[in-house]
Scaffold this motif. Structure first.
Motif, PDB file in Angstrom:
ATOM      1  N   GLU A  57       0.823  -1.214   0.000  1.00  0.00           N
ATOM      2  CA  GLU A  57       0.000   0.000   0.000  1.00  0.00           C
ATOM      3  C   GLU A  57       0.858   1.264   0.000  1.00  0.00           C
ATOM      4  N   ASP A  58       2.022   1.202   0.606  1.00  0.00           N
ATOM      5  CA  ASP A  58       2.921   2.366   0.588  1.00  0.00           C
ATOM      6  C   ASP A  58       3.356   2.707  -0.836  1.00  0.00           C
ATOM      7  N   TRP A  59       3.493   1.679  -1.672  1.00  0.00           N
ATOM      8  CA  TRP A  59       4.100   1.867  -2.980  1.00  0.00           C
ATOM      9  C   TRP A  59       3.103   1.983  -4.130  1.00  0.00           C
ATOM     10  N   LEU A  60       1.908   1.459  -3.964  1.00  0.00           N
ATOM     11  CA  LEU A  60       0.953   1.468  -5.085  1.00  0.00           C
ATOM     12  C   LEU A  60       0.723   2.858  -5.674  1.00  0.00           C
ATOM     13  N   PRO A  61       0.489   3.910  -4.877  1.00  0.00           N
ATOM     14  CA  PRO A  61       0.266   5.240  -5.482  1.00  0.00           C
ATOM     15  C   PRO A  61       1.486   5.749  -6.244  1.00  0.00           C
ATOM     16  N   ARG A  62       2.671   5.301  -5.851  1.00  0.00           N
ATOM     17  CA  ARG A  62       3.894   5.797  -6.480  1.00  0.00           C
ATOM     18  C   ARG A  62       4.192   5.097  -7.806  1.00  0.00           C
ATOM     19  N   VAL A  63       3.841   3.817  -7.900  1.00  0.00           N
ATOM     20  CA  VAL A  63       4.178   3.063  -9.109  1.00  0.00           C
ATOM     21  C   VAL A  63       3.031   3.021 -10.119  1.00  0.00           C
ATOM     22  N   LYS A  64       1.850   3.471  -9.708  1.00  0.00           N
ATOM     23  CA  LYS A  64       0.708   3.452 -10.626  1.00  0.00           C
ATOM     24  C   LYS A  64       1.002   4.326 -11.848  1.00  0.00           C
ATOM     25  N   GLY A  65       0.814   3.761 -13.029  1.00  0.00           N
ATOM     26  CA  GLY A  65       1.036   4.503 -14.268  1.00  0.00           C
ATOM     27  C   GLY A  65       2.464   4.452 -14.765  1.00  0.00           C
ATOM     28  N   MET A  66       3.371   3.791 -14.018  1.00  0.00           N
ATOM     29  CA  MET A  66       4.758   3.668 -14.468  1.00  0.00           C
ATOM     30  C   MET A  66       4.896   2.510 -15.445  1.00  0.00           C
ATOM     31  N   ARG A  97       6.398  -6.028  -5.381  1.00  0.00           N
ATOM     32  CA  ARG A  97       5.040  -6.582  -5.343  1.00  0.00           C
ATOM     33  C   ARG A  97       4.014  -5.543  -5.794  1.00  0.00           C
ATOM     34  N   ALA A  98       4.198  -4.294  -5.347  1.00  0.00           N
ATOM     35  CA  ALA A  98       3.281  -3.225  -5.752  1.00  0.00           C
ATOM     36  C   ALA A  98       3.385  -2.976  -7.252  1.00  0.00           C
ATOM     37  N   SER A  99       4.580  -3.030  -7.791  1.00  0.00           N
ATOM     38  CA  SER A  99       4.779  -2.801  -9.227  1.00  0.00           C
ATOM     39  C   SER A  99       4.086  -3.873 -10.048  1.00  0.00           C
ATOM     40  N   ALA A 100       4.213  -5.139  -9.605  1.00  0.00           N
ATOM     41  CA  ALA A 100       3.536  -6.219 -10.318  1.00  0.00           C
ATOM     42  C   ALA A 100       2.026  -6.051 -10.248  1.00  0.00           C
ATOM     43  N   GLU A 101       1.521  -5.651  -9.080  1.00  0.00           N
ATOM     44  CA  GLU A 101       0.080  -5.459  -8.917  1.00  0.00           C
ATOM     45  C   GLU A 101      -0.422  -4.287  -9.742  1.00  0.00           C
ATOM     46  N   ALA A 102       0.401  -3.244  -9.901  1.00  0.00           N
ATOM     47  CA  ALA A 102      -0.018  -2.033 -10.624  1.00  0.00           C
ATOM     48  C   ALA A 102       0.136  -2.175 -12.139  1.00  0.00           C
ATOM     49  N   GLY A 103       0.688  -3.269 -12.603  1.00  0.00           N
ATOM     50  CA  GLY A 103       0.821  -3.472 -14.040  1.00  0.00           C
ATOM     51  C   GLY A 103       2.075  -2.886 -14.652  1.00  0.00           C
ATOM     52  N   VAL A 104       3.092  -2.616 -13.825  1.00  0.00           N
ATOM     53  CA  VAL A 104       4.373  -2.156 -14.372  1.00  0.00           C
ATOM     54  C   VAL A 104       4.912  -3.245 -15.294  1.00  0.00           C
ATOM     55  N   THR A 105       5.371  -2.850 -16.468  1.00  0.00           N
ATOM     56  CA  THR A 105       5.765  -3.846 -17.472  1.00  0.00           C
ATOM     57  C   THR A 105       7.175  -4.392 -17.264  1.00  0.00           C
ATOM     58  N   ARG A 106       8.034  -3.650 -16.551  1.00  0.00           N
ATOM     59  CA  ARG A 106       9.409  -4.140 -16.388  1.00  0.00           C
ATOM     60  C   ARG A 106      10.013  -3.569 -15.111  1.00  0.00           C
ATOM     61  N   GLN A 135      10.126 -14.403  -8.353  1.00  0.00           N
ATOM     62  CA  GLN A 135       8.884 -15.161  -8.190  1.00  0.00           C
ATOM     63  C   GLN A 135       7.647 -14.403  -8.670  1.00  0.00           C
ATOM     64  N   LEU A 136       7.820 -13.129  -9.019  1.00  0.00           N
ATOM     65  CA  LEU A 136       6.666 -12.325  -9.417  1.00  0.00           C
ATOM     66  C   LEU A 136       6.380 -12.467 -10.911  1.00  0.00           C
ATOM     67  N   PRO A 137       5.109 -12.348 -11.300  1.00  0.00           N
ATOM     68  CA  PRO A 137       4.726 -12.468 -12.722  1.00  0.00           C
ATOM     69  C   PRO A 137       4.946 -11.155 -13.469  1.00  0.00           C
ATOM     70  N   VAL A 138       6.199 -10.739 -13.548  1.00  0.00           N
ATOM     71  CA  VAL A 138       6.529  -9.483 -14.218  1.00  0.00           C
ATOM     72  C   VAL A 138       7.899  -9.633 -14.869  1.00  0.00           C
ATOM     73  N   SER A 139       8.075  -9.016 -16.017  1.00  0.00           N
ATOM     74  CA  SER A 139       9.366  -9.025 -16.690  1.00  0.00           C
ATOM     75  C   SER A 139      10.389  -8.286 -15.833  1.00  0.00           C
ATOM     76  N   SER A 140      11.543  -8.914 -15.619  1.00  0.00           N
ATOM     77  CA  SER A 140      12.525  -8.288 -14.739  1.00  0.00           C
ATOM     78  C   SER A 140      13.940  -8.607 -15.190  1.00  0.00           C
ATOM     79  N   ARG A 141      14.853  -7.786 -14.742  1.00  0.00           N
ATOM     80  CA  ARG A 141      16.275  -7.976 -15.027  1.00  0.00           C
ATOM     81  C   ARG A 141      17.040  -7.600 -13.767  1.00  0.00           C
ATOM     82  N   ILE A 142      17.869  -8.512 -13.263  1.00  0.00           N
ATOM     83  CA  ILE A 142      18.674  -8.250 -12.081  1.00  0.00           C
ATOM     84  C   ILE A 142      20.114  -8.023 -12.519  1.00  0.00           C
TER      85      ILE A 142
END
Length: 426
Positions: A57-66, A97-106, A135-142
Motif C-alpha cells: 500500500e505504501d508503494w501502489l500510489p507511487r508506481v501506478k502509471g509507471m 510486489r506493488a509494481s507487479a500489482e499495478a501493471g508495471v511492465t518491467r 517469483q513475481l509475474p513481471v518481466s525483470s532484469r537483475i
C-alpha cells in the motif's frame, strides 16, 4: 507507454551513484523520469523512505502509471535506521510486489556481485529481494555489478586516495580478485535492461573487462593519475581483522568485520555475458581515467590525505607544547622566560597557565573544528609569540636550533590549511 516509445520510469535511489547517472541518461534519451528520493526537490521527484516503506500500500500510489521501475538503492554499512534488511530487502520487496500489482511492465533491480551465494548480511539482504522479484509475474532484469568506478563515487575517491600515498598499505588478500566496472557500462547495461522486451526474469554479472588483484587495482588507478611507481607495505590478515573489529565501533566506518570478509572473497566474474549484452567489451580498469582528467584527480587524491595530515600535525604541535610546558619543562625556567618579557609573580603564573590553556584549546580545535577562522587565529597567535620573543629574547633568533625560525614552516602550513579548507571539506 507513449506511442513514441517514451517511457514513464521511476528510479528509486536517484541521488545515488548509479541512480544519478541512470536518470541523466534516461532524460537525455527522452523518457519521463520520476526520481525516487527521501527529500524531493523537483516536480517529478517522489518521496520514498526505505527505512519504513514496507507495505504494498505504501508503494501502489507511487508506481501506478509507471512503465518501468528501477531499484538502485543500497548501503554498504548500517547506520541508525538504515539497516540491510530494511534497505535491501523489505522495502524493495514491497516495491516489487506493488509494481507487479499495478501493471508495471518491467522491473530492473540493481543487486550486487556475490549476492547469489554470499553469506554476509549485506549479501543475504540483497539476495532476499532478488528472490522475491524472480517469483513475481513481471518481466525483470537483475544486475549484479562489481565495484563501480565513477569519478565522483565514494569508493573510487577512496581507492584513488590510497593509490596516491607515498607508501601504499595493502591488506594480505591472497588470491582474491576484483573486477571494477565503469559506471558508464553499468548505465549501458541498465538502459538495455529497460529497453528489453524479454517477458521472463533474467540476470547478468555487470563487470569490467579483466579481474585484477587489489594491489593491481590500486596500481592501475595510480598509473591513471600519472604517479610514478608505488612503494607498498603489506598488512597481515590478523592485523586487518583486529582493525576491522575496532573500526566497526566507529559510526559510519566503511571498514567492518563483514566488509573485511567480503574484501577477502574478492569480486569478479566472467566478462563474456557483459560483452555480449553491450555488443562490445566493457572498459578495462586502465581505461577508467583519461589523460585529461588525470591532473585534477591527482590533486584531489593528494588533498584528501595531505590536508588531514597537516591538520593532525598542527594538533600534535599545540597539544605537545601544552603537555611539555605543564609536565616536562621546569616551571621555574618558564617563569624566568616570562620575567624577560616583564611578567613576574601572580601575573606570570596566570600568563603561563593561560598559555597552556590556549595551546590545549588550539590543539583540540584542530581535531574537531572546521572553520577557516581557526587557522587565521592560530597564525595570529604564532606571529604574536614570535614577535614578543624576537623583541624580548633576540638570542633565540640566532639559536642553532632555530626555535623562532621554525615558526615559518608552521605559518606556511597554516596558510595552506586556510586556503585549502573548502576543498578539504568536500
Amino acid at each position: 507507454m507513449a506511442t513514441d516509445g517514451r517511457l514513464r520510469i521511476l528510479v528509486c535511489g536517484a541521488t545515488g551513484l548509479i541512480g544519478r547517472a541512470l536518470c541523466a541518461r534516461l532524460e537525455a534519451s527522452g523518457h519521463e523520469v520520476f526520481r525516487g528520493m527521501r527529500t524531493p526537490i523537483f516536480a517529478n521527484d517522489i518521496a520514498i523512505d526505505y527505512t519504513s516503506d514496507f507495505s504494498v500500500e505504501d508503494w501502489l500510489p507511487r508506481v501506478k502509471g509507471m512503465d518501468v521501475v528501477v531499484n538502485a538503492v543500497g548501503i554498504i554499512v548500517e547506520t541508525g535506521a538504515n539497516r540491510f534488511d530494511a534497505i535491501h530487502h523489505r522495502a524493495p520487496a514491497a516495491l516489487f510486489r506493488a509494481s507487479a500489482e499495478a501493471g508495471v511492465t518491467r522491473i530492473v533491480q540493481v543487486s550486487a556481485l556475490g549476492a547469489i551465494d554470499g553469506d554476509t548480511p549485506y549479501f543475504q539482504s540483497k539476495r532476499a529481494a532478488d528472490d522475491v522479484l524472480r517469483q513475481l509475474p513481471v518481466s525483470s532484469r537483475i544486475l549484479y555489478p562489481s565495484l563501480v568506478y565513477a569519478e565522483d563515487g565514494d569508493s573510487a575517491r577512496m581507492f584513488r586516495t590510497l593509490a596516491s600515498l607515498p607508501l601504499i598499505p595493502v591488506p594480505a588478500l591472497g588470491d582474491a580478485k576484483f573486477q571494477p566496472v565503469h559506471v558508464d557500462d553499468v548505465v549501458d547495461a541498465a538502459m538495455l535492461a529497460i529497453a528489453s522486451s524479454t517477458a521472463s526474469a533474467s540476470s547478468i554479472d555487470v563487470v569490467g573487462l579483466h579481474p585484477v588483484s587489489y594491489r593491481a587495482m590500486l596500481d592501475a588507478y595510480r598509473a591513471g593519475m600519472q604517479f610514478p611507481p608505488a612503494r607498498w607495505i603489506t598488512i597481515p590478515r590478523p592485523v586487518m581483522t583486529i582493525a576491522a573489529r575496532v573500526a566497526g565501533f566507529v559510526p559510519g566506518s566503511k571498514l567492518t568485520t563483514d566488509n573485511w570478509r567480503m574484501l577477502q572473497y574478492g569480486c569478479h566474474a566472467d566478462a563474456a555475458p557483459m560483452t555480449q549484452t553491450l555488443g562490445r567489451p566493457p572498459l578495462a580498469i586502465d581505461q577508467f581515467i583519461s589523460r585529461n582528467d588525470a591532473p585534477a584527480l591527482r590533486q584531489h587524491a593528494m588533498a584528501a590525505w595531505r590536508l588531514p595530515m597537516l591538520r593532525a600535525v598542527m594538533a600534535m604541535i599545540w597539544l605537545a607544547t601544552a603537555f611539555v610546558t605543564l609536565f616536562a619543562y621546569p616551571i621555574a625556567d618558564s617563569l624566568a622566560m616570562l620575567h624577560a618579557v616583564g611578567l613576574d609573580g601572580t601575573l606570570a603564573t596566570v600568563a603561563l597557565y593561560g598559555a597552556v590553556g590556549v595551546d590545549a584549546a588550539m590543539g583540540m580545535a584542530c581535531l574537531f573544528y572546521r572553520g577557516r577562522g581557526l587557522w587565521a587565529l592560530q597564525a595570529a597567535i604564532v606571529l604574536g609569540y614570535s614577535l614578543v620573543i624576537a623583541i624580548a629574547m633576540p638570542e633565540f633568533l640566532w639559536h642553532p636550533f632555530g626555535p623562532v625560525l621554525k615558526n615559518l614552516p608552521i605559518l606556511a602550513i597554516l596558510l595552506i590549511l586556510y586556503t585549502e579548507q573548502p576543498s578539504w571539506n568536500t
